[in-house]
Structures are given as C-alpha cells and as structure tokens.
Design a protein around this motif. Structure first.
Motif, PDB file in Angstrom:
ATOM      1  N   SER A  41       0.742  -1.260   0.089  1.00  9.76           N
ATOM      2  CA  SER A  41      -0.138   0.096  -0.007  1.00  9.76           C
ATOM      3  C   SER A  41       0.996   1.145   0.006  1.00  9.76           C
ATOM      4  N   ASP A  42       0.404   2.323  -0.800  1.00 10.14           N
ATOM      5  CA  ASP A  42       1.293   3.644  -0.858  1.00 10.14           C
ATOM      6  C   ASP A  42       1.143   4.425   0.409  1.00 10.14           C
ATOM      7  N   ALA A 242     -11.796  -5.689   6.040  1.00  9.85           N
ATOM      8  CA  ALA A 242     -12.486  -4.334   6.512  1.00  9.85           C
ATOM      9  C   ALA A 242     -12.107  -3.807   7.746  1.00  9.85           C
ATOM     10  N   ARG A 243     -12.134  -4.923   8.741  1.00 10.35           N
ATOM     11  CA  ARG A 243     -11.538  -4.379  10.098  1.00 10.35           C
ATOM     12  C   ARG A 243     -10.111  -4.036  10.014  1.00 10.35           C
ATOM     13  N   ILE A 250      -5.099   1.792   6.554  1.00  9.40           N
ATOM     14  CA  ILE A 250      -4.328   1.342   5.341  1.00  9.40           C
ATOM     15  C   ILE A 250      -5.416   0.695   4.357  1.00  9.40           C
ATOM     16  N   PRO A 251      -5.569   1.324   3.297  1.00 14.31           N
ATOM     17  CA  PRO A 251      -6.656   0.737   2.235  1.00 14.31           C
ATOM     18  C   PRO A 251      -5.936  -0.524   1.673  1.00 14.31           C
ATOM     19  N   ILE A 252      -6.613  -1.641   1.672  1.00 17.34           N
ATOM     20  CA  ILE A 252      -6.224  -3.178   0.992  1.00 17.34           C
ATOM     21  C   ILE A 252      -7.060  -3.660  -0.075  1.00 17.34           C
ATOM     22  N   PRO A 253      -6.633  -3.080  -1.322  1.00 14.56           N
ATOM     23  CA  PRO A 253      -7.276  -3.581  -2.475  1.00 14.56           C
ATOM     24  C   PRO A 253      -7.556  -5.306  -2.465  1.00 14.56           C
ATOM     25  N   PRO A 254      -8.816  -5.565  -2.873  1.00 10.82           N
ATOM     26  CA  PRO A 254      -8.875  -7.198  -3.051  1.00 10.82           C
ATOM     27  C   PRO A 254      -7.712  -7.700  -4.012  1.00 10.82           C
ATOM     28  N   ALA A 255      -7.391  -6.984  -5.143  1.00 12.03           N
ATOM     29  CA  ALA A 255      -6.371  -7.459  -6.064  1.00 12.03           C
ATOM     30  C   ALA A 255      -4.983  -7.988  -5.246  1.00 12.03           C
TER      31      ALA A 255
END
Length: 360
Positions: A41-42, A242-243, A250-255
């Motif tokens: 994650s950036d 999501a939690r 920190i966003p965690i994209p499914p990809a």
C-alpha cells in the motif's frame, strides 16, 4: 475541566499523526503474509523484523526469500534505506534477551529504537512486523498507547509442523532442536515456567505448545485485533480485511490480497504419517499451566509480581543469567544438544538453590 480530563486531552495532543501498527505473533503464523500485503500500500511504510538478532547481517547480505513467502523479493529494503540510523540504535539483545516484559518494566533503549523506527515513516503509516514482541505486549501497550496491535494466531499443530519441516522434512525433530529460536524464548521464560525446559524425553512440540499457548493468551489480552490465521486470514474473509483497514487506516485492495496471499497451504496435522501424540502433549501442558495458574496470572496482569521462582536471587542476577543463556542460543542458527543441556543445567541449579533455602 477536571484533572483526568486534562490528562486525556494532553495524551491526545501528544498522539502521533499516524498511529504505528505492530504485527505480532509466533513464528510461521502468517505475520509475514500480512506484512507483505500492507507493504504494497502506498499509505504504509512497512518494516520487517527490526528486532532480528542478526539484523546487521541481513542488511549487509540480503537473504534469498523463503519460497513460502509469496511476492517477497527483499525483506529488509525499508530498513536498508536507513541503515546507518537503524544500526546506530539497534542492539542484538533486542531480539534475544528480555523477551518477556511487564508493563512496569523499563527498557529505554528498546523504546528509543522503536520510536526512531516509527519516525522513519514520515507521512506514511509505520508498520512494524515483529515476532519477537509477543511476550512484551504489556510493555508495548504501556510505552506506545496509541499503537495498533494486530496479533495473528495459527493452529498450534500446523504452526509447529511448519517450523519443524523447515529443519527436517520428515518431522523427526529431536527434542533439543529448537526450531525458530525456541531455546531463546524458553531461556527467557524458564524462571516462570521451569517445565518449558522439559526433560530428556520431552518432545519438541511440548515446548512449542507452551510458547504458543502463553503467547496466545497475551495476544488475546493486549491486541486491538486478534486474527485467526486459519479461519479468517487464509480464507481472505472480507470482514477481516475491512476491520484491518478501519483499524490501521491502510486501504487493502482485493487485487493485492489475491496476489500476495497464499491459500494453497496444506493442512498436515491430521495426516496419518505424522505420528505425534498432539492431544496428550497439549493436555499435559494445559495441566501444568493450570496448576501453576500461569495463564490466569497473565489475564490478571500479575504474572511478573507472582512468579519469583528463586527469591534468593536478585533481579540483576536473573537478568544476567537470562541474557547470557539467550545470547548463546540466538547466536546459533542450528541449536545443539549441548546448548539445550546447558539451559537445563541452569534450571536444575536454581531448583537446588530453592531446596537449600527451604530447608534452612
């Protein structure tokens, strides 16, 4: 405004702009996989095992990635970027001695080091993945009250098999072969739980289970998020991620999850070719822990006040004994029978001193 409210306001004002995230757990429990996902994650500045007892070697001579760590090319890239600053504060003992800390303990060198690492993140969210912190969570919570602690727990049998298989593919591991520095942790805990050193007939899973169980209870007590590796993480449970995002920011994209999370890990604890009496060992360990009241002492946060095994020894003497034993074992990449025998001899000496004092 009353005095407690003023203190609370001051704490909030002193809070770092980005709360640090600590990923903790036992060896081979999935901590590297989660670290690697957040690393991509950036928003994150993710550091790998900054307490490793051979960190300096890893910074100068990068090790080949473990085949089970999908998508990891260089474990220590982030720390290597700041090599001089990191090593100026780093001490080998951070990963070998004083591995069990109470909230009241003072360890200013370690706090200064972790604070410096957190500050390396700048505007990003600092993420520190440390498998050498799980017995220090009470201390960590006290020193870094705004930190987010994520604890990952894996089935103890699968975890032990994963560790043992790294050393011996057929799992015929002699009891003294302390996979993933088991002797180092045992040396730090032997004063609270002498049984962790076992005897000549102790199976290596017994020590591993003691470490797993104690760590698990500590994780349940102090972590902000307690993650089940088998049921939540390995299945890529959307609710879990999501939690994680909500907790860490920190966003965690499914990809990213799909690319870097291994889901093809075989479960081998029930395989017919693994002749290990798991149930009997676990029951024996649980009986010892119950008899000593060890787990309840952890839950009540009175462990370190309640377990002076050798009251005639000073704190300085105990610390010296633990440090010398732990450093000796941590320097050995393959632990030997002689090293473990030395630890057992130290335990016997302590017990003999206790008997002498009680007979007086």
């Amino acid at each position: 405004m009353n005095l407690p409210s003023l203190h609370q306001l001051a704490d909030r004002l002193r809070a770092p702009r980005q709360s640090p995230v600590f990923i903790v757990g036992r060896f081979r429990s999935g901590t590297t996989a989660l670290w690697n996902i957040l690393r991509h994650s950036d928003e994150a500045f993710a550091m790998y095992e900054p307490l490793h007892d051979t960190l300096a070697t890893h910074l100068d001579h990068p090790a080949a990635p473990d085949a089970t760590h999908r998508g990891v090319a260089d474990y220590f890239h982030e720390l290597r970027q700041h090599r001089e600053q990191v090593l100026s504060l780093y001490r080998m003992g951070f990963g070998a001695t004083r591995l069990a800390l109470a909230a009241k303990d003072s360890y200013p060198e370690l706090k200064t080091y972790l604070t410096a690492l957190i500050n390396l993140a700048g505007e990003k969210i600092p993420v520190l993945k440390c498998v050498r912190l799980d017995f220090r969570l009470a201390w960590l919570r006290k020193q870094f009250p705004h930190a987010k602690i994520i604890y990952i727990v894996r089935d103890p049998r699968e975890q032990w098999i994963s560790m043992a298989a790294k050393d011996n593919a057929d799992l015929k591991v002699p009891r003294w072969l302390s996979v993933y520095q088991g002797s180092t942790f045992a040396a730090n805990l032997m004063f609270y739980l002498p049984e962790i050193m076992g005897g000549d007939g102790q199976h290596s899973y017994e020590r591993a289970y003691y470490l797993w169980r104690i760590s698990q209870v500590i994780g349940q007590k102090y972590a902000d998020l307690y993650v089940d590796f088998d049921r939540e993480f390995l299945t890529a449970d959307p609710a879990l991620f999501a939690r994680l995002t909500s907790l860490t920011g920190i966003p965690i994209p499914p990809a990213v999850i799909a690319e870097y999370l291994r889901r093809d890990i075989p479960r081998r604890a029930s395989a017919v070719n693994i002749n290990v009496p798991f149930v009997k060992i676990e029951q024996r360990c649980e009986a010892v822990l119950e008899r000593r009241g060890l787990l309840q002492a952890i839950k009540d946060d009175v462990l370190y006040d309640h377990w002076p095994l050798a009251p005639d020894l000073t704190t300085a003497q105990i610390t010296e004994a633990v440090d010398s034993l732990s450093l000796a074992t941590s320097r050995e990449q393959q632990h030997t029978q002689e090293v473990d025998a030395a630890l057992a001899d130290a335990r016997r000496c302590l017990q003999e001193e206790l008997k002498k004092n009680r007979s007086k």
